[in-house]
Enzyme design. Structure first.
Site, PDB file in Angstrom:
ATOM      1  N   ASP A   1       0.666  -1.108   0.110  1.00 52.82           N
ATOM      2  CA  ASP A   1       0.074  -0.043  -0.075  1.00 52.82           C
ATOM      3  C   ASP A   1       0.930   1.451  -0.039  1.00 52.82           C
ATOM      4  OD1 ASP A   1      -2.717   1.421   0.769  1.00 52.82           O
ATOM      5  OD2 ASP A   1      -1.458   2.036   2.387  1.00 52.82           O
TER       6      ASP A   1
ATOM      7  N   GLU B   1       1.113  -0.705  -4.999  1.00 51.34           N
ATOM      8  CA  GLU B   1       0.145   0.306  -5.288  1.00 51.34           C
ATOM      9  C   GLU B   1       0.726   1.595  -5.446  1.00 51.34           C
ATOM     10  OE1 GLU B   1      -3.741   2.765  -3.382  1.00 51.34           O
ATOM     11  OE2 GLU B   1      -1.752   2.324  -2.079  1.00 51.34           O
TER      12      GLU B   1
END
Length: 586
Positions: free
Chosen positions: A227, A295
């Site tokens: 993330d 990401e």
């Protein structure tokens, strides 16, 4: 061993070789994202949980999923729905236990499905023991987070107010700095003030996060979705960041967008950190490939730098460039941009939605669900599916008093419960007040209804996935994109031509003179293999390519050459077997 048995084993070996058994699991896909809080509630408390996911494991197998990725399940105060981690090696009791996770992993593995876990390395919760230790300057934790002294003070009603070290802004708040009275310094947070940034200039932090990875990999996790990677490293803490000229913030979130993030995003060292994480994955390669998806909502040049060993970045081009008003040229641009800039020998992937973006049916309209799934699943690479996109779920309307997302973004509508059937809460939970209210169309858009309907988004999805698996080992062989008309986008895969009409009007065109890759002539006849549910063509409808072709508004169709590569493979095996049998007779 008899001669006949040796022959049989030889033929089986040829079948496996031709079928492309060497394709890695993360290439095969689809990778299916589950938002745990809203997927399935096993105990009636209104929250989705790991046992609920386990109860639906056979569903993943049925729709052809290659890997299941869970959004964060770590211990957390849930101020950002699990992306504020209070303990990286424990499970939030709302979702279950570590044993529940192990049971889920084992079940998925028994079905031939891999398991991926969300990994949140940029920041923790301010409730994490690491942060508490850092506040108190416990030896070894003093520099676990980014601390800086005040730049100066200002007087307010006779009280000295400390001023931030610089003008850096956060995605969630106007300032990226928050003062801590106990420590007497500011700490950095590129997201919420409750999400302090970890300090990757501190080797102990890097090693601690690598040990977190090892903890879950030891349990059997096959891959990680990493993330918010662009924010991992900062530099030049003594410098302000300039604003874009003429940019005037109209709301709290605009403050971030108006600033040029020269020192707080996409710094060179973060790629070194990703490489360190990749080395941890490679420690486990003797027990099967481990893999990380990155990401990174970043400029293309920065994004492509994430391609490295055991690592690739998510491709958000469909999310970023396409919308309800896009035409064929925009679609071609979005696809070509990735394929033409991807480093040689690397593998693409295609994201159509996730927990942070409106659903496909909401962004494009329900009539484009099959078309967008056709793009993401049949383009060369790995399709990434957000739960519910296979049945055409749309955003839910969330009343203000039922909101869960505490940020200004309000991402609750796309996080509404999975729609399993037409019963209470769409079969998600027996609790009269679930985690979030379901979308109002659940009575007709649900798994049970679509399984029993001859033409459904789910049926189209499953057929697309099956074809994807047939083609995946071909990579980008015979791939090319086309603008057939201003609104009709097309691309080729081996023995297939895919057509998508982005117009809200019927399109008529001819394929006469159309050239396939390597300047091949198009066959005189093609067959409708996978039409969208709003297509005028039925399966195996014969299309004469010399005549005009019409496409209904916002429809798609996968056309195939009669016979095709699968028939060729089978014929090759049959010829080989026949030859071998004849040979062994003599």
């Amino acid at each position: 061993m008899t001669r006949a048995l040796r022959l049989l084993l030889c033929v089986c070996a040829v079948v496996n070789a031709i079928a492309g058994e060497d394709v890695e699991w993360w290439q095969n896909g689809p990778i299916y994202q589950v938002y745990p809080a809203t997927f399935a509630d096993s105990n009636g408390d209104g929250w989705g949980d790991i046992k609920g996911i386990l109860e639906h494991a056979d569903y993943f197998k049925d729709i052809g999923v290659g890997a299941v990725w869970l959004s964060p399940i770590f211990a957390s105060p849930m101020q950002d729905n699990g992306y504020d981690v209070a303990n990286y090696t424990d499970v939030n009791p709302i979702f279950g236990t570590k044993q529940d996770v192990k049971d889920l992993i084992d079940k998925l593995h028994s079905l031939g499905i891999k398991f991926m876990l969300d990994f949140v390395p940029n920041h923790s919760s301010d409730q994490h023991v690491w942060f508490k230790n850092s506040v108190n300057r416990v030896p070894g934790y003093e520099n676990f987070y980014v601390w800086r002294n005040k730049s100066s003070s200002k007087m307010d009603n006779g009280k000295a107010i400390p001023l931030e070290p610089n003008n850096w802004r956060s995605l969630f708040t106007p300032s990226a700095w928050t003062w801590n009275d106990q420590r007497g310094q500011f700490y950095l947070h590129q997201f919420g003030a409750f999400q302090p940034d970890l300090n990757y200039d501190e080797p102990l932090v890097v090693e601690a996060m690598k040990n977190v990875m090892r903890f879950w990999l030891d349990m059997g996790v096959d891959g990680l979705r990493v993330d918010a990677t662009p924010y991992l490293i900062e530099t030049h803490y003594d410098l302000n960041q300039p604003d874009f000229p003429g940019c005037v913030p109209k709301g709290p979130l605009d403050y971030y967008e108006c600033q040029q993030h020269l020192y707080t995003r996409d710094q060179p060292k973060l790629y070194d950190i990703m490489a360190e994480f990749a080395k941890v994955l490679d420690e486990y390669k003797n027990n099967g490939t481990r893999y990380q998806s990155i990401e990174a909502y970043a400029a293309l040049n920065f994004t492509m730098m994430y391609y490295m060993n055991s690592t690739s970045p998510f491709n958000f081009n469909i999310l970023s460039y396409l919308n309800q008003n896009s035409n064929a040229s925009v679609a071609k641009y979005a696809v070509d941009l990735w394929m033409n800039n991807m480093p040689k020998g690397r593998w693409a992937n295609w994201v159509t939605g996730n927990h942070d973006n409106a659903r496909v049916a909401t962004r494009f309209g329900e009539d484009m669900v099959d078309a967008i799934n056709t793009m993401s699943i049949l383009l060369p690479g790995t399709p990434i599916t957000y739960m519910g996109e296979e049945i055409g779920m749309s955003n839910s309307l969330i009343p203000e008093d039922l909101r869960r997302d505490k940020t200004d973004f309000n991402r609750d509508p796309e996080r509404a419960p999975m729609q399993w059937n037409a019963s209470l809460n769409a079969g998600f939970s027996s609790n009269p007040r679930p985690y979030l209210p379901v979308a109002s169309n659940y009575w007709r858009v649900n798994v049970e209804a679509e399984k029993s309907t001859e033409k459904s988004h789910l049926g189209v999805y499953k057929k697309l996935v099956s074809l994807h698996k047939d083609l995946v080992a071909k990579g980008a062989e015979d791939f090319q994109t086309y603008v057939i008309t201003p609104w009709v986008f097309a691309f080729t895969r081996p023995n297939h031509l895919i057509l998508i009409n982005f117009n809200n009007l019927e399109e008529e065109f001819t394929l006469s003179g159309f050239k396939l890759p390597n300047d091949k002539e198009i066959p005189s006849k093609l067959f409708a293999k996978i039409p969208s549910i709003n297509s005028e063509y039925s399966e195996m409808f014969e299309i004469d390519t010399k005549n005009n072709i019409t496409m209904r508004p916002r429809s798609s169709v996968v056309l195939s050459v009669s016979g095709g590569s699968v028939v060729f493979k089978s014929s090759a095996i049959l010829i080989f077997a026949t030859f071998a049998v004849t040979f062994f007779k003599f």
